[in-house]
Write a protein that holds these residues in place. Sequence first.
Motif, PDB file in Angstrom:
ATOM      1  N   ASN A 218       0.836  -1.198   0.000  1.00  0.00           N
ATOM      2  CA  ASN A 218       0.000   0.000   0.000  1.00  0.00           C
ATOM      3  C   ASN A 218       0.876   1.255   0.000  1.00  0.00           C
ATOM      4  O   ASN A 218       0.866   2.046   0.947  1.00  0.00           O
TER       5      ASN A 218
ATOM      6  N   GLU B 204       0.692   4.096  -1.568  1.00  0.00           N
ATOM      7  CA  GLU B 204       0.034   5.399  -1.541  1.00  0.00           C
ATOM      8  C   GLU B 204      -0.366   5.781  -0.122  1.00  0.00           C
ATOM      9  O   GLU B 204      -0.282   6.961   0.263  1.00  0.00           O
ATOM     10  N   ARG B 205      -0.796   4.824   0.656  1.00  0.00           N
ATOM     11  CA  ARG B 205      -1.207   5.117   2.031  1.00  0.00           C
ATOM     12  C   ARG B 205       0.000   5.274   2.942  1.00  0.00           C
ATOM     13  O   ARG B 205      -0.042   6.063   3.899  1.00  0.00           O
ATOM     14  N   TYR B 206       1.062   4.530   2.675  1.00  0.00           N
ATOM     15  CA  TYR B 206       2.219   4.537   3.572  1.00  0.00           C
ATOM     16  C   TYR B 206       3.505   4.875   2.806  1.00  0.00           C
ATOM     17  O   TYR B 206       4.388   4.036   2.635  1.00  0.00           O
TER      18      TYR B 206
ATOM     19  N   ASP C 145      -1.599   3.557  12.762  1.00  0.00           N
ATOM     20  CA  ASP C 145      -2.019   4.283  11.576  1.00  0.00           C
ATOM     21  C   ASP C 145      -2.370   5.720  11.962  1.00  0.00           C
ATOM     22  O   ASP C 145      -3.308   5.957  12.725  1.00  0.00           O
TER      23      ASP C 145
ATOM     24  N   GLU D 292      -5.823  -2.885   4.247  1.00  0.00           N
ATOM     25  CA  GLU D 292      -4.822  -1.815   4.194  1.00  0.00           C
ATOM     26  C   GLU D 292      -3.388  -2.328   4.266  1.00  0.00           C
ATOM     27  O   GLU D 292      -2.449  -1.599   3.945  1.00  0.00           O
TER      28      GLU D 292
END
Length: 293
Positions: A19, A21-23, A142, A188
């Motif tokens: 992931n 883009e999220r991390y 998160d 996620e």
Amino acid sequence: MRSLNRDELVELCPELATNPERYPVAAIDDSAVRTDATALVAWHRARAEAAGVEIRTGARVVGLTPQDGGTWVLDVAGPGGTAAREEAAVRARTVVNAAGAWAEQIGALAGATPQELQPYRRTAALVTLAEPFAPEHPMVDDAAQDWYYRPDTVGAMISWGEAEPSDACNATPHEGAVASLAETLERETALRIAGTVKEWTGLRTSRPGDVPVCGWDAAAPGFFWLAGQGGYGFQTSSALARATAELVVQGRVGWWLSADTVEALRPAARDADVVLRCPTGTDGNPATGGAAL
């Protein structure tokens, strides 16, 4: 706290590689240590019992009555709310209110000044993983949604990280809460949860400003507040227990705790109240004989 670039993050937490883009980046605290909660409680209990403390379980305080001569009588109910024997009532010169989510209720029984303590729910679970963590794997939190997980001997401990206001109660997880969290983690990250070993909901109690309360009540002589540690109860327990012992037994805290901190911890008082110090015996020394809730 130091920053991690994408490559450093994935090296520590390979489950986040799926992931990007999220991390894209992260921050890590290399100074953090984990508290063994079970061992810490056992250590405190052993020391207390060695010093002569009697620990009663299944004994709910249902009444707190001040007596002439500066003592208290604590009426206790047994399991299921049954009234305890009269001789089982506790008599003490000092009452330490360390009742957690029930601290405001205990204070009200004593006629003490309200401290605006509010319990908050937090749900967690122990789960097994299809692929175990590496030994050096850190806890992951998160930043956007506050859920977190960390390695555990059975696999992982996972939590929503929520802070939902609640009444004082024996809280249990909302229906589907742990299953929903597992689904979120698998969506996620690359974690694959094989099963749930245990799930629970705890209550963490805070007062406005998130500063614990530790000190003598201004309206109820001999009544001492020790509550509101929020989510840092285990981390702060030893220091606040020491501060409480010094204030109750000696009437002051040693050099290790600043005057500003002592003042910040002081219980709130009504405008008309005068702050009452440690009750003393006839010899002028701090009173002995107490009950901790």
